[in-house]
Write an enzyme that holds these catalytic residues in place. Structure first.
Site, PDB file in Angstrom:
ATOM      1  N   ASP A   1      -9.266   2.086   7.855  1.00  0.00           N
ATOM      2  CA  ASP A   1      -9.104   1.089   6.798  1.00  0.00           C
ATOM      3  C   ASP A   1     -10.512   0.632   6.417  1.00  0.00           C
ATOM      4  O   ASP A   1     -11.205  -0.015   7.201  1.00  0.00           O
ATOM      5  CB  ASP A   1      -8.254  -0.082   7.324  1.00  0.00           C
ATOM      6  CG  ASP A   1      -7.995  -1.138   6.253  1.00  0.00           C
ATOM      7  OD1 ASP A   1      -8.835  -1.289   5.336  1.00  0.00           O
ATOM      8  OD2 ASP A   1      -6.970  -1.847   6.349  1.00  0.00           O
TER       9      ASP A   1
ATOM     10  N   TYR B   1      -6.104  -6.176  10.758  1.00  0.00           N
ATOM     11  CA  TYR B   1      -5.367  -6.990   9.784  1.00  0.00           C
ATOM     12  C   TYR B   1      -3.922  -7.235  10.249  1.00  0.00           C
ATOM     13  O   TYR B   1      -3.220  -6.287  10.640  1.00  0.00           O
ATOM     14  CB  TYR B   1      -5.404  -6.291   8.410  1.00  0.00           C
ATOM     15  CG  TYR B   1      -4.515  -6.955   7.402  1.00  0.00           C
ATOM     16  CD1 TYR B   1      -4.701  -8.299   7.069  1.00  0.00           C
ATOM     17  CD2 TYR B   1      -3.477  -6.267   6.786  1.00  0.00           C
ATOM     18  CE1 TYR B   1      -3.870  -8.930   6.155  1.00  0.00           C
ATOM     19  CE2 TYR B   1      -2.649  -6.883   5.856  1.00  0.00           C
ATOM     20  CZ  TYR B   1      -2.849  -8.218   5.563  1.00  0.00           C
ATOM     21  OH  TYR B   1      -2.025  -8.833   4.662  1.00  0.00           O
TER      22      TYR B   1
ATOM     23  N   LYS C   1      -8.868  -6.040  -2.924  1.00  0.00           N
ATOM     24  CA  LYS C   1     -10.056  -6.761  -2.446  1.00  0.00           C
ATOM     25  C   LYS C   1     -11.283  -6.338  -3.266  1.00  0.00           C
ATOM     26  O   LYS C   1     -11.293  -6.516  -4.466  1.00  0.00           O
ATOM     27  CB  LYS C   1     -10.224  -6.503  -0.943  1.00  0.00           C
ATOM     28  CG  LYS C   1      -8.939  -6.726  -0.140  1.00  0.00           C
ATOM     29  CD  LYS C   1      -8.467  -8.159  -0.234  1.00  0.00           C
ATOM     30  CE  LYS C   1      -7.309  -8.527   0.668  1.00  0.00           C
ATOM     31  NZ  LYS C   1      -6.185  -7.637   0.806  1.00  0.00           N
TER      32      LYS C   1
ATOM     33  N   ARG D   1       6.517   9.097 -11.399  1.00  0.00           N
ATOM     34  CA  ARG D   1       6.493   8.792  -9.955  1.00  0.00           C
ATOM     35  C   ARG D   1       5.645   9.842  -9.226  1.00  0.00           C
ATOM     36  O   ARG D   1       4.896   9.522  -8.315  1.00  0.00           O
ATOM     37  CB  ARG D   1       7.922   8.743  -9.376  1.00  0.00           C
ATOM     38  CG  ARG D   1       7.928   8.615  -7.869  1.00  0.00           C
ATOM     39  CD  ARG D   1       9.210   8.050  -7.256  1.00  0.00           C
ATOM     40  NE  ARG D   1      10.424   8.470  -7.887  1.00  0.00           N
ATOM     41  CZ  ARG D   1      11.025   9.672  -7.746  1.00  0.00           C
ATOM     42  NH1 ARG D   1      10.475  10.587  -6.973  1.00  0.00           N
ATOM     43  NH2 ARG D   1      12.141   9.958  -8.373  1.00  0.00           N
TER      44      ARG D   1
HETATM   45  C1  LIG Z   1      -8.249  -5.031   5.955  1.00  0.00           C
HETATM   46  C2  LIG Z   1      -6.978  -5.099   5.152  1.00  0.00           C
HETATM   47  N1  LIG Z   1      -6.201  -4.009   5.062  1.00  0.00           N
HETATM   48  C3  LIG Z   1      -5.051  -4.018   4.354  1.00  0.00           C
HETATM   49  C4  LIG Z   1      -4.617  -5.147   3.698  1.00  0.00           C
HETATM   50  C5  LIG Z   1      -3.312  -5.121   2.937  1.00  0.00           C
HETATM   51  O1  LIG Z   1      -3.559  -5.011   1.570  1.00  0.00           O
HETATM   52  P1  LIG Z   1      -2.633  -5.595   0.404  1.00  0.00           P
HETATM   53  O2  LIG Z   1      -2.664  -7.081   0.506  1.00  0.00           O
HETATM   54  O3  LIG Z   1      -3.250  -5.049  -0.845  1.00  0.00           O
HETATM   55  O4  LIG Z   1      -1.251  -5.060   0.632  1.00  0.00           O
HETATM   56  C6  LIG Z   1      -5.397  -6.295   3.757  1.00  0.00           C
HETATM   57  C7  LIG Z   1      -4.929  -7.506   3.038  1.00  0.00           C
HETATM   58  O5  LIG Z   1      -5.337  -8.605   3.241  1.00  0.00           O
HETATM   59  C8  LIG Z   1      -6.618  -6.278   4.507  1.00  0.00           C
HETATM   60  O6  LIG Z   1      -7.392  -7.359   4.602  1.00  0.00           O
END
Ligand SMILES: Cc1ncc(COP(=O)(O)O)c(C=O)c1O
Length: 388
Positions: free
Chosen positions: A177, A105, A202, A53
């Site tokens: 992000d 998001y 992604k 962990r």
């Molecule tokens: C820009 C963005 N940030 C964060 C996330 C969250 O990621 P995860 O689906 O891997 O939890 C997404 C998911 O679609 C996203 O498009």
């Protein structure tokens, strides 16, 4: 990283990175260590690993890899992008306030509005394309400026460098992000950000077969604090998935370059169609923030959105597509089409969706690796079928 390694090209650093060759066997694919615990020579006498962990050798290869690619001090791998984002918000305390890019998001909005809100961490959205508007929105209790650039799904561009300078002068931490761009196209720490976050599900994973999140921090203190959150909360990425992500990231540049070329062709093609009212793509010279994006990123990427005219029914257009997969997610080898209002941004209240412009007619495309001619032909036949 050794000094000469920092000067190597990005594609070389994708292939040859810390831990890319196993020091014990010479294996060029890093070993997977499923071990949960590690035998100690004496109490607290070990070889750097105690319990997985906290630290795991396979995850460590991935964490060093992303830290080097983003140009930060420490990398952290989590079980999803949302686990990564949530772990970063766990650096905050009750009473703190976060300023967010408007229209980011939907999952980030949901975790703040439905979970962190209960722990008295507040947030507000602001137009981060305007530095002055952000400065004006800073409150006494604001601790973090949280950016998505390009934003999701309207591809609004925020100036990472200018915002970081302003935010730092007001004592804020800057989190970005970077999922839409990946470190191949944009490296926010080099522009002044403190923390970079990825949904590695992604572009970094790239094959729609993995859910993962990555974070890179600037500076020792921040790395230590997030390391404490990661090992205490334990939202970690398991060893097998860490290995799969390292394997997938090797081809990041070729995948994103090719998808970006197709995206750019598709964006131009869409602008010529009468059924399309607006194309949101930072590679189009008329896109707001085009110059800022060109300055801070090495390309426009493989995501674009467009607004269908009211004469076209969005649901029937989406049903009419054959090659594009109607799905949540992006950044994969297969091309994906999404109706954000009812999919990725469904957790936004209707009034907020309207306010930020995420209407039912906005469609997001994540361009994959199929032939661009086929992708365009598929869009064309779906639009033709749905003409009034
Ligand atoms: C820009 C963005 N940030 C964060 C996330 C969250 O990621 P995860 O689906 O891997 O939890 C997404 C998911 O679609 C996203 O498009």
């Amino acid at each position: 990283m050794k000094e000469n390694e920092k000067t190597r090209g990005f594609s070389t650093r994708l292939i040859h990175h810390r831990g890319s060759v196993c020091p014990h066997t010479g294996a060029v694919s890093p070993p997977i260590y499923p071990s949960s615990t590690f035998k100690q020579q004496g109490v607290n006498e070990h070889q750097g690993f105690e319990y997985s962990r906290g630290r795991n050798p396979t995850r460590q290869v991935l964490e060093d890899y992303i830290a080097d690619l983003e140009g930060g001090e420490r990398g952290f791998a989590f079980g999803s992008g949302m686990a990564a984002i949530s772990s970063c918000f766990l650096l905050l305390s009750a009473g703190d306030h976060v300023l967010l890019t408007r229209g980011l998001y939907g999952g980030t909005y949901r975790v703040l509005s439905r979970i962190f809100d209960r722990f008295r961490i507040q947030f507000s959205m602001v137009d981060t394309t305007q530095v002055a508007a952000v400065e004006e929105a800073i409150r006494q209790d604001t601790r973090v400026l949280y950016l998505e650039t390009p934003s999701n799904p309207l591809m609004e561009i925020s100036d990472i460098r200018a915002l970081s300078e302003m935010a730092h002068s007001r004592g804020l931490m800057v989190m970005v992000d970077n999922t839409f761009m990946s470190p191949f196209l944009q490296r926010p720490i080099q522009q002044g950000a403190d923390i970079v976050i990825h949904s590695a599900s992604k572009f970094l994973g790239g094959h729609s077969d993995l859910i993962a999140g990555l974070v890179v921090t600037r500076g020792e203190d921040l790395g230590r604090s997030l390391g404490m959150v990661q090992s205490s909360v334990g939202a970690i990425l398991p060893p097998y998935d860490s290995w799969l992500l390292v394997r997938s990231m090797k081809t990041l540049e070729v995948r994103v370059s090719r998808a970006q070329e197709s995206a750019s062709r598709i964006a131009v093609w869409l602008t010529g169609r009468p059924e399309i009212e607006y194309v949101y793509y930072p590679g189009l010279p008329g896109h707001p923030g085009y110059d800022v994006h060109l300055r801070q990123a090495d390309g426009a990427g493989a995501i674009l959105s467009f607004r269908l005219s009211d004469r076209v029914s969005a649901p029937s257009f989406l049903r009419g597509l054959n090659i594009w997969s109607l799905a949540v997610s992006l950044g994969a080898v297969e091309s994906i089409v999404t109706q954000p209002a009812h999919m990725t941004h469904a957790s936004y209240p209707v009034s907020l969706r309207r306010e930020v412009g995420v209407t039912d007619q906005v469609i997001r495309l994540s361009v994959g690796l199929e032939s661009p001619d086929d992708l365009i032909a598929d869009l064309e036949q779906a639009l033709d079928q749905n003409k009034e």
